[in-house]
Design a protein around this motif. Structure first.
Motif, PDB file in Angstrom:
ATOM      1  N   VAL A  44       0.923  -1.095  -0.117  1.00  0.00           N
ATOM      2  CA  VAL A  44      -0.037   0.031   0.028  1.00  0.00           C
ATOM      3  C   VAL A  44       0.906   1.268   0.101  1.00  0.00           C
ATOM      4  N   ALA A  45       1.922   1.287   0.729  1.00  0.00           N
ATOM      5  CA  ALA A  45       2.704   2.442   1.159  1.00  0.00           C
ATOM      6  C   ALA A  45       3.531   2.754  -0.285  1.00  0.00           C
ATOM      7  N   PHE A  46       4.059   1.641  -0.925  1.00  0.00           N
ATOM      8  CA  PHE A  46       4.717   2.034  -2.455  1.00  0.00           C
ATOM      9  C   PHE A  46       3.816   2.434  -3.326  1.00  0.00           C
ATOM     10  N   ALA A  47       2.743   1.720  -3.328  1.00  0.00           N
ATOM     11  CA  ALA A  47       1.644   2.249  -4.299  1.00  0.00           C
ATOM     12  C   ALA A  47       1.137   3.599  -4.185  1.00  0.00           C
ATOM     13  N   ALA A  48       1.150   4.128  -2.851  1.00  0.00           N
ATOM     14  CA  ALA A  48       0.493   5.309  -2.611  1.00  0.00           C
ATOM     15  C   ALA A  48       1.792   6.460  -2.990  1.00  0.00           C
ATOM     16  N   ALA A  49       3.066   5.981  -2.905  1.00  0.00           N
ATOM     17  CA  ALA A  49       3.898   7.139  -3.253  1.00  0.00           C
ATOM     18  C   ALA A  49       3.842   7.203  -4.681  1.00  0.00           C
ATOM     19  N   SER A  50       3.965   5.972  -5.021  1.00  0.00           N
ATOM     20  CA  SER A  50       4.033   6.021  -6.893  1.00  0.00           C
ATOM     21  C   SER A  50       2.996   6.752  -7.415  1.00  0.00           C
ATOM     22  N   ASP A  51       1.728   6.326  -6.896  1.00  0.00           N
ATOM     23  CA  ASP A  51       0.525   7.047  -7.539  1.00  0.00           C
ATOM     24  C   ASP A  51       0.769   8.726  -7.281  1.00  0.00           C
ATOM     25  N   GLN A  52       1.054   9.272  -6.004  1.00  0.00           N
ATOM     26  CA  GLN A  52       1.352  10.680  -5.669  1.00  0.00           C
ATOM     27  C   GLN A  52       2.276  11.149  -6.708  1.00  0.00           C
TER      28      GLN A  52
END
Length: 444
Positions: A44-52
């Motif tokens: 979740v954390a990597f996905a959120a950072a990537s999306d941002q």
């Protein structure tokens, strides 16, 4: 029968157990279900950072987005690394360790909620630091203080090492909290964040030199880092799926859509293949002291791999909303892939204590299609946003993504044909490896 009953009781009953430290030489040590559960929050954390990162790049806030992304990936990766280091040394899977792990998982999610604020602040010229992110980070780190205190009490041999971690983590958490609540000029805050991050990374290495190692298992660490690498590669697959999904909804399946889907999956597979060309477990089980430099090399690597996924997510944004040029997509894909390949070579160099410049020709050949993708993006509709209704635009987009995938393929094929020989020669040239081989008894 009694032995099996004892083993079954240990597997099923998770009350408080002793924490004397694991055997650092234990062979066949594998990742536990608790560690795998813990890693799920990092998806979740990597996905959120990537999306941002992709969204801010789509708005044109390139350098602020990159700065906020580096800050986010470092915070997430460093907290993960520290807990992984602890569980490798002291993971006993009892109730207290499980509860501490769950609390840290909550911290990861809280930090993730702070990421949009971080990127937004950076886009407005402010520090990416914010109180919600810091609270999440502190929640991730405070349970580690309690766990290291417990290890200090129950493992007298490594008590000084454990207490040094307690002091370092405690002091830095206070500093992180102050950085979020004390108003300072943006430039001062940014430099303070850099200083705190460097202190967090340097202090444990210094403490280890003074007080010795904790009983971590090198083979277990190699597997844990490999699993988190696979998690970050999942962002490339997720980005591919999203981009192709939008494309097929807009214009249906076409040869270009198939090429983009295949290229994204091939890129993910080749990054995975390239990473596992580095013989981390085999070397670290024999020369475990090399794990320190090797682990630091992974911190930027996690970020660069997830950034490839951000490039594919940017492609999705471009197809849905426009506002992104073909050159922008080419750079967003080619640059992180190039950085990933260079970082994997750097990890190999740190692990084998070798700077083998004979890899450079292969590296240049690998980077050639990536450079071609950027050049093609620059000369095709320069300065114009992607518009799938424009004739030839979808074909141009598929060519860019295909060229990026070609670079990844060349890297894998080149290493399978000639690169493995460089690894063997580097190991034979290594003085420490030679002494190790000489110390091994010869078969009679």
């Amino acid at each position: 029968m009694t032995d099996f009953a004892d083993e079954l009781r240990h597997e099923l009953r998770h009350r408080i157990r002793p924490m004397p430290g694991r055997d650092p030489r234990e062979r066949g040590r594998t990742t536990t279900p608790l560690e795998l559960l813990y890693d799920l929050t990092y998806v979740v954390a990597f996905a959120a950072a990537s999306d941002q990162l992709a969204e801010q790049l789509g708005h044109g806030d390139i350098w602020p987005a990159i700065g906020a992304y580096i800050f986010a990936v470092w915070a997430v990766s460093w907290a993960w690394l520290n807990f992984t280091w602890f569980t490798s040394a002291y993971g006993n899977d009892d109730a207290l360790l499980r509860l501490a792990t769950i609390v840290q998982m909550i911290g990861v999610l809280v930090l993730t909620y702070g990421l949009p604020v971080s990127f937004e602040r950076a886009a407005h010229g402010e520090s990416p630091n914010n109180l919600l992110m810091v609270i999440g980070y502190i929640i991730m780190r405070v349970p580690q203080i309690a766990l290291w205190l417990r290890a200090a009490r129950e493992d007298p041999e490594h008590r000084r090492n454990a207490l040094s971690y307690v002091v370092i983590i405690s002091v830095v958490q206070v500093c992180w909290l102050l950085s979020a609540i004390v108003p300072l000029p943006t430039a001062v805050t940014v430099w303070l964040l850099v200083a705190l991050a460097l202190f967090e990374m340097v202090a444990p290495a210094v403490a280890t030199r003074w007080y010795g190692y904790s009983p971590w298992n090198a083979g277990h660490l190699a597997e844990r880092f490999a699993l988190l690498t696979i998690i970050t590669i999942g962002e490339v697959i997720a980005g591919t799926t999203a981009a192709v999904g939008v494309l097929t909804q807009e214009s249906g399946w076409s040869p270009e859509a198939v090429l983009i889907a295949a290229s994204g999956l091939v890129t993910a597979a080749c990054v995975w293949w390239t990473y596992f060309l580095v013989p981390s477990r085999l070397v670290l089980e024999r020369l475990r002291e090399r794990a320190y430099g090797w682990r630091y090399a992974h911190l930027p690597l996690f970020g660069s791999i997830a950034a490839i996924g951000a490039g594919l997510h940017l492609t999705t944004i471009a197809m849905e909303s426009g506002g992104v040029s073909l050159l922008g997509i080419a750079l967003a894909l080619a640059v992180p892939l190039a950085i990933t390949i260079v970082l994997i070579f750097g990890t190999w160099s740190v692990l084998l204590h070798s700077l083998d410049l004979t890899h450079v020709p292969l590296l240049l050949v690998t980077l050639t299609p990536l450079a071609a993708a950027v050049i093609f993006g620059a000369v095709t509709h320069p300065g114009q946003s992607i518009d799938l209704d424009r004739p030839g635009e979808l074909t141009a987009l598929s060519i860019v993504i295909g060229l990026v995938a070609l670079g990844a393929v060349i890297e894998v094929v080149g290493h399978e044909l000639v690169g493995y020989g460089h690894t063997l020669r580097a190991w034979k040239r290594d003085p420490e490896a030679s002494r190790l081989n000489a110390a091994q008894p010869r078969p009679s």
